[in-house]
Design a protein around this motif. Sequence first.
Motif, PDB file in Angstrom:
ATOM      1  N   ALA A  31      -1.245  -0.708  14.391  1.00  0.00           N
ATOM      2  CA  ALA A  31       0.054  -0.925  15.030  1.00  0.00           C
ATOM      3  C   ALA A  31       1.198  -0.298  14.250  1.00  0.00           C
ATOM      4  N   CYS A  32       1.310  -0.629  12.945  1.00  0.00           N
ATOM      5  CA  CYS A  32       2.473  -0.166  12.183  1.00  0.00           C
ATOM      6  C   CYS A  32       2.149   0.965  11.211  1.00  0.00           C
ATOM      7  N   GLY A  33       0.881   1.285  11.046  1.00  0.00           N
ATOM      8  CA  GLY A  33       0.506   2.439  10.235  1.00  0.00           C
ATOM      9  C   GLY A  33       0.533   2.234   8.745  1.00  0.00           C
ATOM     10  N   THR A  34       0.777   1.020   8.284  1.00  0.00           N
ATOM     11  CA  THR A  34       0.827   0.776   6.840  1.00  0.00           C
ATOM     12  C   THR A  34      -0.568   0.471   6.303  1.00  0.00           C
ATOM     13  N   CYS A  43      -3.213  -7.199   9.244  1.00  0.00           N
ATOM     14  CA  CYS A  43      -2.179  -6.422   8.564  1.00  0.00           C
ATOM     15  C   CYS A  43      -1.219  -7.379   7.878  1.00  0.00           C
ATOM     16  N   GLU A  44      -0.967  -7.149   6.593  1.00  0.00           N
ATOM     17  CA  GLU A  44      -0.081  -8.019   5.831  1.00  0.00           C
ATOM     18  C   GLU A  44       1.392  -7.755   6.123  1.00  0.00           C
ATOM     19  N   VAL A  45       1.693  -6.689   6.856  1.00  0.00           N
ATOM     20  CA  VAL A  45       3.078  -6.377   7.203  1.00  0.00           C
ATOM     21  C   VAL A  45       3.438  -6.914   8.588  1.00  0.00           C
ATOM     22  N   CYS A  46       2.657  -6.535   9.621  1.00  0.00           N
ATOM     23  CA  CYS A  46       3.009  -6.937  10.990  1.00  0.00           C
ATOM     24  C   CYS A  46       2.149  -8.078  11.515  1.00  0.00           C
ATOM     25  N   GLY A  47       1.067  -8.407  10.793  1.00  0.00           N
ATOM     26  CA  GLY A  47       0.233  -9.539  11.192  1.00  0.00           C
ATOM     27  C   GLY A  47      -0.820  -9.236  12.231  1.00  0.00           C
TER      28      GLY A  47
END
Length: 274
Positions: A31-34, A43-47
Motif C-alpha cells: 500500500a505505502c511502499g515502505t 506494515c508498521e507504518v500504515c497497518g
Amino acid sequence: MTCPTCSASVLPSESFCEACGQPLATPLCTACGTPTVDADGYCEVCGLRQPAERDHEELTLPGGAAGVSDRGLRRTRNEDAMALLEAGGATVAVVCDGVASSPRADEASAAAVRVAAGALAGGAAAEEAFKLAATAVADLADHPDNAPACTYVSAVVGGGRITLAWAGDSRAYWLPGWTQLTTDDALPTGEITAWLGADAGPVEPHVRTFAPSEPGLLCVCTDGLSGYLADGVPDSGDPAALARTLLAHALDAGGRDNVTIVLIPVNPLGGTDG
C-alpha cells in the motif's frame, strides 16, 4: 539498485544499506511502499496486512478435479489447507481446517495436508496416512497446553471407488444432491470433539469406502462452505467453475470463516457401499 528508505545506491549482494542501515531484504508494503512489514505480515507504518500466498489458492488437475481455498471475509489469515494430486491412477485430496482457538493453526493444517497427501500418494492406507498426519501435527507443539490443532478429511478416488477418512467437522458430500457422506465429530453447540493435535488424546479416524452407482462429483470441504449450504446451492457443472461459484456463494452469505472446496469427478464402475 537503490535503498527503499534513503535511495542510496546499493549492490545486489548487500544485505544492508551502508548509508542508513536499512535491511534490504525487508519486503515493501503493497500500500505505502515502505520497507516496514513485520514478521506477522503487517506494515508498521500504515497497518495494512500484506497479501499472503495462502489467502487465495486454486488447484486443477488434468482429469478435471479442482480445488479452491480462500481466507474469507472476516479472518486475518487462511488457516485451511488443501492438497489435490493424481497418483497411481487415483485422485487424492486432503483438506484440513486449523482450529482457530489453537496457536499456529495454519501450520497444523499445512503439516497434516503435506504428510497425509504424500502418504496416500505413496499407497498408504487411509488409516496410516491419518496417523502420520496426526503425529506431524502433534510434533508441532512445545507443550500440550500450547498445541496447534486442525480437523482432517481425506479422499482417494479411483477405480470407481471412494475411500474417505476424517476427524472433526470438515466434510465430504456427494453431488448432485448434497448428500453428506461424513459425520461430524461435534456437539450440538458446534464445538468439535475430535481433532489432530498434541492435546487431542487418542483419535481414530472414521473411514468409509463405497462405490457410487451413478456418475457425480465428490465435494470435500471445510465448514466455511458447509455452514452456508441451503436449498438452491449449485450442485453440478465443471469442477473448477463450480468451486469458484461455491466460494462466491459462501462469501456472499457472509464469509465468516476460511473456505476450502475440492471437487472430484467420479465415473463409477458399479457397486454398493463397502
